[in-house]
Design a protein around this motif. Structure first.
Motif, short mmCIF file in Angstrom:
data_model
loop_
_atom_site.label_atom_id
_atom_site.label_comp_id
_atom_site.label_asym_id
_atom_site.label_seq_id
_atom_site.Cartn_x
_atom_site.Cartn_y
_atom_site.Cartn_z
N UNK A 233 -11.02 -46.49 14.54
CA UNK A 233 -9.87 -45.66 14.17
C UNK A 233 -8.68 -46.49 13.68
N UNK A 234 -8.88 -47.78 13.41
CA UNK A 234 -7.79 -48.61 12.91
C UNK A 234 -7.35 -48.14 11.53
N UNK A 235 -6.03 -48.08 11.31
CA UNK A 235 -5.51 -47.49 10.07
C UNK A 235 -5.15 -48.52 9.01
N UNK A 236 -5.11 -49.79 9.34
CA UNK A 236 -4.68 -50.78 8.35
C UNK A 236 -5.83 -51.11 7.39
N UNK A 237 -5.46 -51.66 6.23
CA UNK A 237 -6.45 -51.94 5.20
C UNK A 237 -6.90 -53.39 5.20
N UNK B 120 -4.85 -72.48 18.22
CA UNK B 120 -4.51 -71.07 18.09
C UNK B 120 -4.65 -70.63 16.65
N UNK B 121 -4.70 -69.33 16.46
CA UNK B 121 -4.77 -68.73 15.13
C UNK B 121 -3.89 -67.49 15.12
N UNK B 122 -3.62 -66.99 13.92
CA UNK B 122 -2.86 -65.75 13.76
C UNK B 122 -3.66 -64.76 12.92
N UNK B 123 -3.59 -63.50 13.32
CA UNK B 123 -4.10 -62.39 12.51
C UNK B 123 -2.92 -61.47 12.23
N UNK B 124 -2.62 -61.28 10.95
CA UNK B 124 -1.43 -60.54 10.53
C UNK B 124 -1.87 -59.26 9.84
N UNK B 125 -1.26 -58.13 10.22
CA UNK B 125 -1.63 -56.85 9.62
C UNK B 125 -0.42 -55.92 9.65
N UNK B 126 -0.50 -54.88 8.83
CA UNK B 126 0.57 -53.89 8.75
C UNK B 126 0.17 -52.65 9.54
N UNK B 127 1.08 -52.17 10.37
CA UNK B 127 0.85 -50.94 11.12
C UNK B 127 2.04 -50.01 10.92
N UNK B 128 1.98 -48.85 11.55
CA UNK B 128 3.10 -47.90 11.44
C UNK B 128 4.37 -48.47 12.04
N UNK C 148 2.59 -56.72 12.13
CA UNK C 148 2.16 -57.14 13.47
C UNK C 148 1.46 -58.49 13.36
N UNK C 149 1.68 -59.33 14.37
CA UNK C 149 1.05 -60.65 14.41
C UNK C 149 0.35 -60.81 15.75
N UNK C 150 -0.96 -61.00 15.69
CA UNK C 150 -1.75 -61.28 16.89
C UNK C 150 -2.05 -62.77 16.93
N UNK C 151 -1.71 -63.41 18.05
CA UNK C 151 -1.98 -64.84 18.23
C UNK C 151 -3.13 -64.98 19.21
#
Length: 654
Positions: free
Chosen positions: A399-403, A440-448, A452-455
């Motif tokens: 159900x994730x909304x980001x592309x 460490x790494x980063x995952x960057x995505x756009x949300x409502x 958002x940045x997940x480390x």
């Protein structure tokens, strides 16, 4: 918490267990490495503030004491430093990894093998161990605790195995992850069945109760029902910093006990006031606060139950929320741990509390329990030092909304299209071999909510001690000088400290080799010849050239591998050195057939095969090669095999 840890350590001979597992929701590596690891390694609690154990001293002791930490992936855990322990993050489909336990195994003061367990409310952080009001309980591990822990440890082991399994491991080569995480979990699982407290000594111990999500648990009983125990309760005091669906939980408790329960709720001071739960007016409850230090933040979680003739005290990690206590009734299902004590009917906990008036303006539920939002994916990244590649696994929630997701890891970036594909498995090679761990790494995505940045943390696989920073990198010129000074029948004074031939950490804090690569082949062959003669002497039969001493094959191998090989000349130089090193290793194995060699012969051969793939095209394109052998050019691989054979004959010559 420090006193509790000291108490547990005191249960083992010399205060030293063999294996320790910590679990936590959040994790502060700096706090853990500065405060907890020194305690594990023997620093007295009263002396800890002024202690200055060096990294080298800690790593030497941690080579014998195996420590692993497991924490939640969503809580932005701090990357570990260069100390010898394992750190793994875990992810749940719909929930958080929230237990705070310490499990130790080793030889107890009774001289028999024992296990001890603590369950607490405190995370592995400065606030958890030194600021907040927390609660902790300690117990020897008996049959009930072992049976409850087994599915949790088995699940953690599967998580660790899945990370290691991401890298393609060549047949015959056993992968080794930093901290020996799988080995520690395997050992603890095995000792749960063998080192539990005998039944005749397990009286009056608290019982352990875990909340496990559906894919792990073996019982369908909720944590709340398990703590209530089917007894009839008249009163319940609940201490919790976070609340959600309190009316539903109260109704569930009263249904389990088949009667009304008078609830007294103890909220935590947050900001300018207390965090009261949302409750309808028709649900009467009373409120209380702590008498001592009322302004202190209470992170403790406790359920105090009173019946006609007995009382029960439950303490641990579970807030009074559906995510913690009532799985399958809401969106989240956490992993939690609680200890349940039966206390006497005259036990009076009311003296530590006083009445508190409710402030409706401060009433609010927090089903997220003050935690960062769960990322809409599960990611694992491993760096294999042997193959020199990152292995990435990404599973996006349906159900994730980001592309798109953008991965940033060390010098690399990679964009994932999540509209077409929810499962991603990729391997990425840095442009140059890593000199230091990327942790460490980063995952960057756009949300409502915006960007958002997940480390996340990178699992280190098949790394040597100097690559992880446990030891300084050996310098080839110094190692060769040390080996050339070997004289049968004598012990070189530089060998007594066990660290000869390594870089001075103060002069080179980054661990880089500041000298030019060493291609003194005469000096290299002289050093290996000295090594062969020295260890062939009967007077040195008790010394192991296949171990990790400063005059071992391992140290010479690490010194060779620490040199850069970015140029053709450097690659050829390394090839010649490794060819001689492989033959020397084989010779010394014949002298010490019972010793386990480091490095393994296959590891050297694998690196040489990689070098051959790089060298062969250069040889074929060389005008000198063509002028020497034209018109019948030999196969380059056969030529290199002949070269190695000739090299071996020279080393065997008198």
């Amino acid at each position: 918490m420090r006193s509790a840890l000291g108490n547990m350590l005191g249960k083992f001979i010399d205060g030293r267990p063999d294996y320790v597992l910590f679990t936590s929701f959040t994790f502060s590596a700096s706090f853990f490495e500065d405060n907890v690891l020194p305690l594990l390694c023997g620093t007295d609690i009263n002396d800890l503030k002024g202690a200055s154990l060096t990294r080298d001293m800690l790593n030497r002791q941690l080579a014998e004491l195996k420590v692993v930490v497991a924490c939640d992936h969503s809580a932005h855990p701090e990357p570990k430093g260069n100390l010898r322990y394992g750190l793994m993050t875990v992810a749940l489909d719909r929930g958080r990894f929230h237990p705070k336990i310490i499990l130790m195994a080793g030889t107890g003061t009774s001289a028999r093998k024992e296990m001890w367990l603590s369950v607490a409310s405190a995370n592995l952080s400065y606030s958890g161990w030194g600021v907040n009001r927390e609660v902790v309980g300690i117990t020897p591990v008996a049959a009930q605790h072992a049976d409850e822990l087994q599915p949790l440890l088995a699940w953690l082991l599967r998580q660790a195995e899945s990370k290691v399994g991401m890298a393609g491991i060549a047949p015959g080569q056993a992968p080794v992850e930093e901290g020996d995480t799988r080995h520690v979990l395997e050992h603890l699982l095995a000792t749960l069945g063998t080192d539990r407290l005998p039944a005749d000594e397990a009286h009056d111990l608290p019982t352990l109760h875990l909340a496990l999500p559906p894919q792990i648990r073996t019982s369908q009983v909720s944590l709340l029902s398990s703590l209530l125990g089917g007894d009839a309760w008249r009163e319940a005091t609940v201490i919790s910093p976070f609340w959600s669906d309190v009316p539903g939980l109260i109704a569930r408790a009263e249904a389990d006990t088949r009667g009304d329960i008078a609830f007294r709720l103890v909220p935590a001071m947050q900001g300018d006031g207390y965090a009261f739960p949302s409750l309808p007016e028709e649900r009467p409850v009373s409120y209380a606060r702590f008498v001592d230090e009322p302004e202190r933040y209470t992170h403790a979680k406790a359920l105090l139950l009173a019946g006609e003739k007995h009382k029960v005290l439950c303490i641990g990690s579970a807030n009074f929320t559906t995510a913690a206590l009532q799985h399958d009734s809401g969106w989240l299902s956490n992993i939690e741990a609680m200890l349940r004590y039966r206390v006497g009917a005259d036990y009076d906990w009311s003296r530590m509390l006083t009445n508190l008036a409710r402030d409706d303006s401060a009433a609010a539920d927090d089903g997220e329990e003050g935690a960062p939002p769960l990322p809409p994916f599960r990611a694992n990244i491993v760096y294999d030092w042997r193959s020199k590649q990152f292995y990435c696994s990404l599973t996006v929630d349906p159900d994730a909304a980001f592309a798109n997701l953008l991965l940033e890891i060390g010098p690399l970036t990679r964009r994932f299209d999540c509209r077409r594909q929810r499962e991603h498995r990729v391997s990425l090679a840095p442009p140059l071999p890593l000199r230091h761990p990327v942790r460490s790494y980063k995952l960057i995505y756009e949300s409502s909510a915006g960007t958002m940045v997940h480390v996340g943390l990178v699992t280190q696989l098949n790394a040597e001690d100097d690559q992880l920073g446990y030891l300084p990198k050996p310098r080839l010129d110094q190692v060769l000088s040390l080996l050339q000074g070997l004289v049968p029948g004598r012990t070189d004074p530089r060998r007594r400290g066990g660290s000869g031939g390594c870089e001075d950490e103060e002069s080179d804090p980054d661990g880089n080799d500041n000298t030019e690569p060493v291609f003194d082949f005469f000096g290299f062959f002289l050093a290996t010849d000295k090594m062969r003669r020295y260890y062939a002497d009967p007077r040195h039969r008790d010394e192991n050239p296949l171990g990790t001493s400063s005059t071992s094959v391992y140290t010479l191998y690490r010194a060779v591998m620490a040199q850069p090989d970015a140029t053709p000349a450097a690659q050829i130089g390394r090839y010649v050195q490794l060819a001689e090193l492989a033959d020397t290793l084989g010779h010394l194995q014949e002298l010490r057939p019972q010793a386990q060699p480091r490095p393994a012969r296959a590891e050297i051969e694998e690196e040489m095969q990689r070098l051959e793939l790089a060298i062969a095209p250069l040889m074929e394109a060389s005008p000198h090669w063509k002028n020497m052998f034209a018109p019948h050019l030999p196969d380059t691989r056969q030529f290199l095999a002949w070269f190695r054979h000739e090299l071996k004959l020279k080393t065997l010559a008198p």
